[in-house]
Design an enzyme around this catalytic site. Structure first.
Site, PDB file in Angstrom:
ATOM      1  N   ASP D  12     -20.357  42.698  31.590  1.00 51.42           N
ATOM      2  CA  ASP D  12     -19.451  41.962  30.966  1.00 51.42           C
ATOM      3  C   ASP D  12     -18.290  41.919  32.120  1.00 51.42           C
ATOM      4  OD1 ASP D  12     -17.887  40.499  29.727  1.00 51.42           O
ATOM      5  OD2 ASP D  12     -18.200  41.298  27.646  1.00 51.42           O
ATOM      6  N   HIS D  14     -15.144  40.160  31.361  1.00 52.47           N
ATOM      7  CA  HIS D  14     -14.135  39.171  30.648  1.00 52.47           C
ATOM      8  C   HIS D  14     -13.319  40.152  30.614  1.00 52.47           C
ATOM      9  CE1 HIS D  14     -17.458  36.945  29.418  1.00 52.47           C
ATOM     10  NE2 HIS D  14     -16.335  35.829  29.318  1.00 52.47           N
TER      11      HIS D  14
HETATM   12  C1  B12 Z   1     -12.082  32.515  30.355  1.00 58.42           C
HETATM   13  C2  B12 Z   1     -13.772  32.951  29.378  1.00 58.42           C
HETATM   14  C3  B12 Z   1     -14.182  33.300  31.112  1.00 58.42           C
HETATM   15  C4  B12 Z   1     -13.656  33.652  32.348  1.00 58.42           C
HETATM   16  C5  B12 Z   1     -13.463  35.004  32.165  1.00 58.42           C
HETATM   17  C6  B12 Z   1     -12.219  35.428  33.504  1.00 58.42           C
HETATM   18  C7  B12 Z   1     -12.334  36.810  33.122  1.00 58.42           C
HETATM   19  N1  B12 Z   1     -12.787  37.275  34.638  1.00 58.42           N
HETATM   20  O1  B12 Z   1     -11.684  37.481  32.620  1.00 58.42           O
HETATM   21  C8  B12 Z   1     -15.693  33.086  33.025  1.00 58.42           C
HETATM   22  C9  B12 Z   1     -15.369  31.620  33.350  1.00 58.42           C
HETATM   23  C10 B12 Z   1     -15.294  34.043  34.188  1.00 58.42           C
HETATM   24  C11 B12 Z   1     -16.593  33.731  32.292  1.00 58.42           C
HETATM   25  C12 B12 Z   1     -17.296  33.614  32.784  1.00 58.42           C
HETATM   26  C13 B12 Z   1     -19.084  33.964  31.592  1.00 58.42           C
HETATM   27  N2  B12 Z   1     -18.109  33.713  30.213  1.00 58.42           N
HETATM   28 CO1  B12 Z   1     -16.952  33.335  29.563  1.00 58.42          CO
HETATM   29  N3  B12 Z   1     -15.610  33.006  28.644  1.00 58.42           N
HETATM   30  C14 B12 Z   1     -14.029  33.142  28.257  1.00 58.42           C
HETATM   31  C15 B12 Z   1     -13.723  32.028  27.237  1.00 58.42           C
HETATM   32  C16 B12 Z   1     -13.917  30.577  27.276  1.00 58.42           C
HETATM   33  C17 B12 Z   1     -12.062  32.576  26.955  1.00 58.42           C
HETATM   34  C18 B12 Z   1     -12.240  34.092  27.059  1.00 58.42           C
HETATM   35  C19 B12 Z   1     -10.806  34.558  26.581  1.00 58.42           C
HETATM   36  O2  B12 Z   1     -10.415  34.942  27.500  1.00 58.42           O
HETATM   37  N4  B12 Z   1     -10.115  34.422  25.567  1.00 58.42           N
HETATM   38  C20 B12 Z   1      -8.754  35.219  25.662  1.00 58.42           C
HETATM   39  C21 B12 Z   1      -8.967  36.607  25.076  1.00 58.42           C
HETATM   40  C22 B12 Z   1      -7.292  36.859  24.647  1.00 58.42           C
HETATM   41  O3  B12 Z   1      -9.488  36.406  23.461  1.00 58.42           O
HETATM   42  P1  B12 Z   1     -10.415  37.249  23.875  1.00 58.42           P
HETATM   43  O4  B12 Z   1     -11.407  37.464  24.761  1.00 58.42           O
HETATM   44  O5  B12 Z   1     -10.940  37.166  22.751  1.00 58.42           O
HETATM   45  O6  B12 Z   1     -10.220  38.881  23.261  1.00 58.42           O
HETATM   46  C23 B12 Z   1      -9.663  38.907  22.448  1.00 58.42           C
HETATM   47  C24 B12 Z   1     -10.609  39.336  20.724  1.00 58.42           C
HETATM   48  O7  B12 Z   1     -11.381  39.414  21.374  1.00 58.42           O
HETATM   49  C25 B12 Z   1      -9.788  40.448  20.795  1.00 58.42           C
HETATM   50  N5  B12 Z   1     -11.174  41.267  20.876  1.00 58.42           N
HETATM   51  C26 B12 Z   1     -12.222  41.741  22.444  1.00 58.42           C
HETATM   52  N6  B12 Z   1     -12.531  42.854  22.371  1.00 58.42           N
HETATM   53  C27 B12 Z   1     -12.325  43.470  21.108  1.00 58.42           C
HETATM   54  C28 B12 Z   1     -12.195  45.308  21.234  1.00 58.42           C
HETATM   55  C29 B12 Z   1     -11.638  45.601  19.553  1.00 58.42           C
HETATM   56  C30 B12 Z   1     -11.877  46.979  19.178  1.00 58.42           C
HETATM   57  C31 B12 Z   1     -10.857  45.184  19.047  1.00 58.42           C
HETATM   58  C32 B12 Z   1      -9.725  45.396  18.198  1.00 58.42           C
HETATM   59  C33 B12 Z   1     -10.730  43.327  19.592  1.00 58.42           C
HETATM   60  C34 B12 Z   1     -11.151  43.291  20.506  1.00 58.42           C
HETATM   61  O8  B12 Z   1      -9.298  40.920  21.179  1.00 58.42           O
HETATM   62  C35 B12 Z   1      -8.795  40.088  21.902  1.00 58.42           C
HETATM   63  C36 B12 Z   1      -7.350  39.901  22.573  1.00 58.42           C
HETATM   64  O9  B12 Z   1      -6.441  39.284  21.483  1.00 58.42           O
HETATM   65  C37 B12 Z   1     -15.398  32.561  26.723  1.00 58.42           C
HETATM   66  C38 B12 Z   1     -14.626  31.450  24.746  1.00 58.42           C
HETATM   67  C39 B12 Z   1     -13.490  31.631  24.333  1.00 58.42           C
HETATM   68  N7  B12 Z   1     -13.700  32.830  23.100  1.00 58.42           N
HETATM   69  O10 B12 Z   1     -12.635  30.597  24.035  1.00 58.42           O
HETATM   70  C40 B12 Z   1     -16.060  32.485  26.921  1.00 58.42           C
HETATM   71  C41 B12 Z   1     -16.786  33.416  26.178  1.00 58.42           C
HETATM   72  C42 B12 Z   1     -16.794  35.006  25.879  1.00 58.42           C
HETATM   73  N8  B12 Z   1     -17.993  33.306  27.938  1.00 58.42           N
HETATM   74  C43 B12 Z   1     -19.444  33.787  27.734  1.00 58.42           C
HETATM   75  C44 B12 Z   1     -19.983  33.691  28.850  1.00 58.42           C
HETATM   76  C45 B12 Z   1     -21.799  33.262  28.047  1.00 58.42           C
HETATM   77  C46 B12 Z   1     -20.299  33.809  30.073  1.00 58.42           C
HETATM   78  C47 B12 Z   1     -20.961  34.097  30.824  1.00 58.42           C
HETATM   79  C48 B12 Z   1     -21.707  34.178  31.269  1.00 58.42           C
HETATM   80  C49 B12 Z   1     -20.813  31.967  31.895  1.00 58.42           C
HETATM   81  C50 B12 Z   1     -21.705  31.684  30.837  1.00 58.42           C
HETATM   82  N9  B12 Z   1     -23.165  31.451  30.347  1.00 58.42           N
HETATM   83  O11 B12 Z   1     -21.653  31.029  30.065  1.00 58.42           O
HETATM   84  C51 B12 Z   1     -19.779  34.039  32.465  1.00 58.42           C
HETATM   85  C52 B12 Z   1     -20.297  36.250  31.510  1.00 58.42           C
HETATM   86  C53 B12 Z   1     -19.575  37.035  33.382  1.00 58.42           C
HETATM   87  C54 B12 Z   1     -19.476  37.794  32.954  1.00 58.42           C
HETATM   88  N10 B12 Z   1     -21.105  39.190  33.448  1.00 58.42           N
HETATM   89  O12 B12 Z   1     -18.678  38.848  31.840  1.00 58.42           O
HETATM   90  C55 B12 Z   1     -19.588  34.154  26.242  1.00 58.42           C
HETATM   91  C56 B12 Z   1     -20.110  34.912  25.531  1.00 58.42           C
HETATM   92  C57 B12 Z   1     -21.594  34.278  24.434  1.00 58.42           C
HETATM   93  C58 B12 Z   1     -21.758  35.002  23.628  1.00 58.42           C
HETATM   94  N11 B12 Z   1     -21.224  36.237  22.786  1.00 58.42           N
HETATM   95  O13 B12 Z   1     -22.835  34.061  22.853  1.00 58.42           O
HETATM   96  C59 B12 Z   1     -18.126  33.106  25.443  1.00 58.42           C
HETATM   97  C60 B12 Z   1     -17.930  33.077  23.949  1.00 58.42           C
HETATM   98  C61 B12 Z   1     -18.454  30.919  25.982  1.00 58.42           C
HETATM   99  C62 B12 Z   1     -19.755  30.063  24.801  1.00 58.42           C
HETATM  100  N12 B12 Z   1     -19.227  30.113  23.759  1.00 58.42           N
HETATM  101  O14 B12 Z   1     -20.404  30.596  25.285  1.00 58.42           O
HETATM  102  N13 B12 Z   1     -16.325  33.277  30.616  1.00 58.42           N
END
Ligand code: B12
Ligand code: B12
Lengths: 485, 135, 485, 135
Positions: D12, D14
């Site tokens: 992963d 992200h």
């Molecule tokens: C930006 C993004 C990308 C960027 C990432 C850039 C980078 N290197 O960081 C790019 C375009 C490269 C990308 C690629 C991919 N992505 Co993407 N991506 C996203 C997106 C739109 C936003 C993620 C993000 O940055 N959010 C903002 C941050 C601040 O929030 P967060 O990541 O959720 O983290 C917060 C919380 O979750 C929490 N949290 C996270 N971890 C933990 C752990 C603990 C212990 C705690 C307490 C809290 C906590 O706290 C964090 C801070 O607030 C999400 C969808 C979404 N969320 O809208 C999809 C998403 C995560 N991606 C996804 C996927 C599948 C991929 C890809 C496989 C491509 C694809 N098939 O579409 C690739 C994977 C590459 C890889 N090997 O990992 C999926 C995951 C699907 C699933 N779980 O079923 C999502 C959900 C989109 C979707 N609905 O399909 N992605």
């Protein structure tokens, strides 16, 4: 019957009130002194004029849904739910029996709704419920609530709504007649709305600010901006004469980006111009109605229509937007679907907040044509009325100088044939008797001929029908029947 | 060609579909007596008698269709045109509801055919020709 | 290891192929002669280069979703469903194990998916399934299908996809490294992508047109247009050198109307300028990615985000749009949710079809700043490489002259601090080592100071965080924590 | 203050949430050892041992969390840090799934707390302080 655009005396108003309040038992509950007191105790955050003024100052676009169900408790629950979803102001949409003053049928609908547990009316029958019930509604939410209806004769309804604490009333003698009635003369509705406006004026004079909103979209279906602008401005002038001080003028999205933005910009400017010319000092705000014509059956596609409307509304700088819902093509929305329309719209509006109006050369050109057309119509109306907007309106409709496409009223000439040009702007295939200059006529013709050439067919009624169905089929400009999607 | 009576029932003012239906059925060769919006049950029946119509096409868009349409068949029977074809279409009930129960409700009221929102005129024209045995 | 921007000889390519095809059993099934024949028998309507060319000619914006599931039959069913929903071109999105060349783990995912009946992989493991399975997919639909992934080393994957009938490959040595890897050097990925580009060039030389698409949005999170443009153009130059003739350059929506439209306009112009300067003749199309950052949890709000993206894409005249879905914040979408994203987007795009780009003064200003910034970066990269774009890229990243916000790669300086100005345009709080003129630096600073003044706080990292969370909270520009919604 | 190990598991990449979590937990007073993206189970356990960490915070966004996280608790036990706090958060499974079963699945794997998408750092910080008995 004759009608003239002059301010009613208090005596005239109060003489007519006697009769009006007797047309249904709840009328007798209305006590003006008590109503004024009630309003004066109300917080400014619940008053439309104040909330609109601050939206104008902050460059904000307020989000308002349509909503109304037959029973008071359900209506309150609905409005609270929509407020929770982010609505900046709320409506009470009235059912169609009340709109036709058929209070007995509305009563039947209330009772059947209670009995079946289903809504048997398409709105809230405010007259039957009375002013007390209205106040319960107003007190249940913390944002302003507007009366939205479509009632040719809304005198009793307005009395009850104002006594009930509503701070804004939609409608007008033209806009709630021509699209909403078949057999009611304009003299009658203009007079009945002079009553409403005078009543609002009276409240204003007591220090209670009430906003009024002519219904901009009319039939909601390919109404050229100049046609709806002319009517909105006439209604504004008629309202101002009766002492209305706060007006929201409306426009229903046509679909072409430049035309829609130009419409909102020009509506504000032209209204100000005509009101000032006649010496009225009124606060003007604008309302953009998301797509008012037939919707796609599919909910995701409907979200698309809603999204485009929200984007254009925000970019145009409209003071308010009235939202649609993903259920539009099917029926009165559930509260969830209604909330979805609000949330999708508000997301877009918040994202575009503070961004400037995209003032392109195309917007400028559309603004000029809208202004030229609107002035042609309005100046002819004034001339026909020998300076009297009320008399002028009646004569102008009779002559087809004011004319609304697809309207059911027999007082409407119904000679206009609107169709879209190749970019989706609404033009006129047949300008009927609109008093347009040759230049403007040529402009419309050339725009539609251009489309005809592109589509390899002659502009005609089939094009109009194709355009009416187009959004339902996922486009703006209708393809000729049989043509591939 | 066969005469048909067309109109929008009750306190309903939705005029656009009505205008298109008039145009389409006329183009298809029918003699259309269009009563327009805000038409009462009684007006439908009277017009059908006066014009010797073979079918009444009722529209209801605004949601009160259920209340407004009740008794139309009975009124036709009383007036001596009990076996006239009755079609109804539009947004027949309040809200987005499952189609089958809605259809059945109107069939039970005595309508011969019930059409969901977004029915295209061509569909109804084909069925009407079939039901009337014309072409 | 050194890397240079010069075309590989066929010998170099074929020598490396030997090794590459051995890295997983399905590699041995690839037969180039057979692949060329297979492609030549394919209808033009299924070839990306042709469909893109006709979209450019018709001023159309094509709609393409992301989609990929572990098992072949399910993937076919999914693509057919999305085609039915209106997708103009289709994807096969690859799972994350395959992207890291972990084919054994992908195999485990395939088997667990079969066993549990649930998707245990986040995409389609094309290498494990092999070229034969790919052809089944291509043959199941009637529109072009593109390989979409995020694979630093996509040599085997590309061999299999091309032999399998795919006509477009996304990715590049920078755009599929910096956002997608932690520890892989740019020399390695640039070389591995020279392989892919040379292979595509070889197909082109056999008369088989294959399109290539650098991944524009990078980390998808507040990447300033000039940063992604510079990288897209470098990848375009590297690809063109290896014989690529058809390129789609991408951009991820930033949210400000003028900046987004200016970005698509300038991307096309700047790419053409740099490619022509180096003597390459390439067909250029553009792709607009709907919002690539974090989405709102709510589906209706997500429809709002999607709607705004679709409207801006259509108005900007982008050749293609990649759609998101109302499930974005939660997980890989169901096929229904994916279809909803397509339908909502397509409704808007069709409504705006044929309408002109809103070329406002703000768009013009943004275009100029994007162009100036991009040229600063690109010209420095060229200088650092002494005329060699590959060498220049490696050195530029080491020096922070090329730098991507929030990227995981340790080869990325990570010194940029992007934040939104008061209108939501992405600016830089810290320009790191970007080779910007003083004028440009002052512009960024003043824009963010203006926002700071309006919000009564100093621009800083908290602003960046607020901006990252903003869309999820229903706005574009982040409010300071604790501030009222 | 307490040391915690942070990282994104498996293949992963992200990175954004990870960077924000590092910032937020550091601001809250923790000593954060951030392993970043593409971190293996083994790296998590080793880092926890080496830094004498009191908790491991695992992120998984990309959907393979279920496969990637299996066995982490067992690995901790084997390495002699069996009672270290294990938190996990992100988009833990493929697709939009009901939350409770997902949470239970990860609890059953031996995680002490499981966080849904869109968890704000403050929430997790408060809980971690509580679980560690610090303030
Ligand atoms: C930006 C993004 C990308 C960027 C990432 C850039 C980078 N290197 O960081 C790019 C375009 C490269 C990308 C690629 C991919 N992505 Co993407 N991506 C996203 C997106 C739109 C936003 C993620 C993000 O940055 N959010 C903002 C941050 C601040 O929030 P967060 O990541 O959720 O983290 C917060 C919380 O979750 C929490 N949290 C996270 N971890 C933990 C752990 C603990 C212990 C705690 C307490 C809290 C906590 O706290 C964090 C801070 O607030 C999400 C969808 C979404 N969320 O809208 C999809 C998403 C995560 N991606 C996804 C996927 C599948 C991929 C890809 C496989 C491509 C694809 N098939 O579409 C690739 C994977 C590459 C890889 N090997 O990992 C999926 C995951 C699907 C699933 N779980 O079923 C999502 C959900 C989109 C979707 N609905 O399909 N992605
Ligand atoms: C335009 C419109 C208006 C305009 C009408 C202007 C006018 N005078 O004509 C205005 C703005 C005035 C208006 C007012 C109201 N409307 Co209205 N309106 C619409 C809208 C958006 C489009 C209707 C339309 O013109 N469609 C295009 C035409 C071509 O299609 P059509 O009308 O469906 O007719 C076709 C088919 O249905 C079929 N058909 C129809 N009848 C029959 C009969 C037979 C026998 C056959 C075979 C076929 C057939 O063929 C027609 C031609 O293709 C619809 C929603 C939608 N469909 O998207 C709501 C809608 C019909 N309105 C609705 C309502 C409730 C109202 C109001 C009460 C206000 C309110 N609460 O929002 C008032 C009612 C006033 C009144 N007394 O009737 C509701 C009805 C709700 C329900 N059934 O649950 C709808 C569905 C919107 C909604 N989802 O809430 N409306």
């Amino acid at each position: 019957m004759n009608v003239a655009n002059r301010r009613w005396t208090d005596d005239e108003l109060f003489a007519m009130r006697e009769q009006v309040l007797q047309t249904w038992p709840t009328g007798s509950e209305v006590d003006l002194r008590d109503a004024v007191e009630y309003h004066k105790a109300m917080a400014d955050t619940k008053r439309f004029s104040k909330v609109l003024a601050s939206a104008i100052n902050n460059g904000q676009t307020l989000v308002q849904p349509r909503a109304g169900v037959p029973l008071v408790e359900n209506h309150i629950e609905l409005l609270r739910y929509l407020e929770q979803a982010g609505a900046d102001c709320l409506p009470t949409t009235i059912d169609s029996y009340t709109r036709q003053n058929k209070y007995a049928e509305a009563q039947k609908g209330i009772e059947e709704s209670k009995a079946t547990g289903r809504s048997m009316l398409n709105g809230f029958p405010a007259v039957n419920h009375g002013a007390g019930a209205c106040r319960k509604i107003i007190e249940s939410v913390s944002v302003p609530v507007q009366l939205r209806h479509g009632t040719p004769d809304a005198r009793l309804l307005s009395e009850i709504a104002l006594a009930g604490g509503y701070t804004d009333i939609e409608g007008g003698g033209i806009s709630y007649n021509i699209p909403y009635a078949k057999d009611v003369s304009l003299e009658t509705t203009i007079r009945d709305w002079q009553y409403v406006d005078r009543l609002v004026g009276w409240y204003n004079e007591q220090g209670v600010e009430i906003n009024r909103e002519p219904f901009g979209p009319l039939t909601g279906t390919m109404v050229p901006p100049s046609v709806s602008h002319a009517i909105a401005i006439v209604e504004a002038l008629l309202a101002a004469e009766q002492g209305v001080k706060f007006l929201t003028l409306g426009y229903g999205q046509c679909g072409n980006f430049a035309q829609d933005i130009a419409a909102i910009l020009s509506l504000k400017e032209l209204a100000r111009e005509y009101l000032e010319k006649d010496g009225y000092d009124v606060m003007i705000s604008t309302v953009f109605h998301q797509w008012m014509g037939g919707f796609p059956q599919d909910e995701a596609k409907s979200f698309g229509v809603i999204g485009l409307g929200a984007a254009v509304a925000a970019l145009s700088g409209a003071t308010k937007i009235i939202t649609k819902t993903p259920h539009e093509a099917h029926g009165i929305p559930t509260k969830e679907a209604n909330a979805q329309g609000i949330m999708a719209s508000k997301q877009i509006i918040n994202m575009l907040k503070g961004q400037p109006v995209p003032f392109t050369p195309e917007v400028q050109a559309e603004k000029e044509i809208i202004a030229a057309e609107t002035r042609c119509i309005l100046d002819t109306v004034r001339t026909m009325g020998e300076g009297d907007w009320a008399a002028g309106t009646v004569r102008a409709f009779a002559a087809g100088v004011l004319d609304v496409p697809f309207a059911p009223s027999r007082y409407n000439a119904g000679r206009l044939l609107p169709a879209r040009d190749s970019q989706g702007a609404v033009r006129l295939l047949d300008v009927g008797n609109l008093p347009f200059t040759q230049e403007i006529r040529d402009f419309h013709r050339s725009k539609l001929e251009e489309r005809g050439r592109m589509e390899g067919r002659n502009p005609g009624f089939q094009m109009v029908i194709d355009d009416i169905y187009a959004i339902g089929k996922g486009m703006l400009v209708g393809k000729s029947q049989g043509a591939k999607k | 060609m066969a005469t048909i009576v067309l109109g929008v029932i009750g306190s309903d003012v939705h005029a656009i579909g009505n205008k298109i239906l008039e145009y389409a059925f006329t183009e298809a060769g029918f003699k259309v007596v269009n009563l327009g919006v805000l038409t009462t049950k009684k007006e439908f029946v009277q017009a059908a008698i006066e014009t010797d119509a073979r079918a009444i096409l009722v529209s209801s868009l605004y949601g009160h269709g259920e209340i407004d349409c009740r008794g139309l068949r009975e009124m036709c029977i009383e007036a001596g045109i009990g076996d006239i074809l009755l079609y109804v279409g539009g947004n027949l009930v309040v809200g987005k509801q499952e189609w089958e129960p809605v259809r059945d409700k109107f069939l039970a009221m005595g309508f011969d055919r019930v059409f969901p929102p977004a029915t295209m005129p061509d569909e109804a024209i084909a069925l009407l020709k079939q039901d009337l045995g014309v072409s």
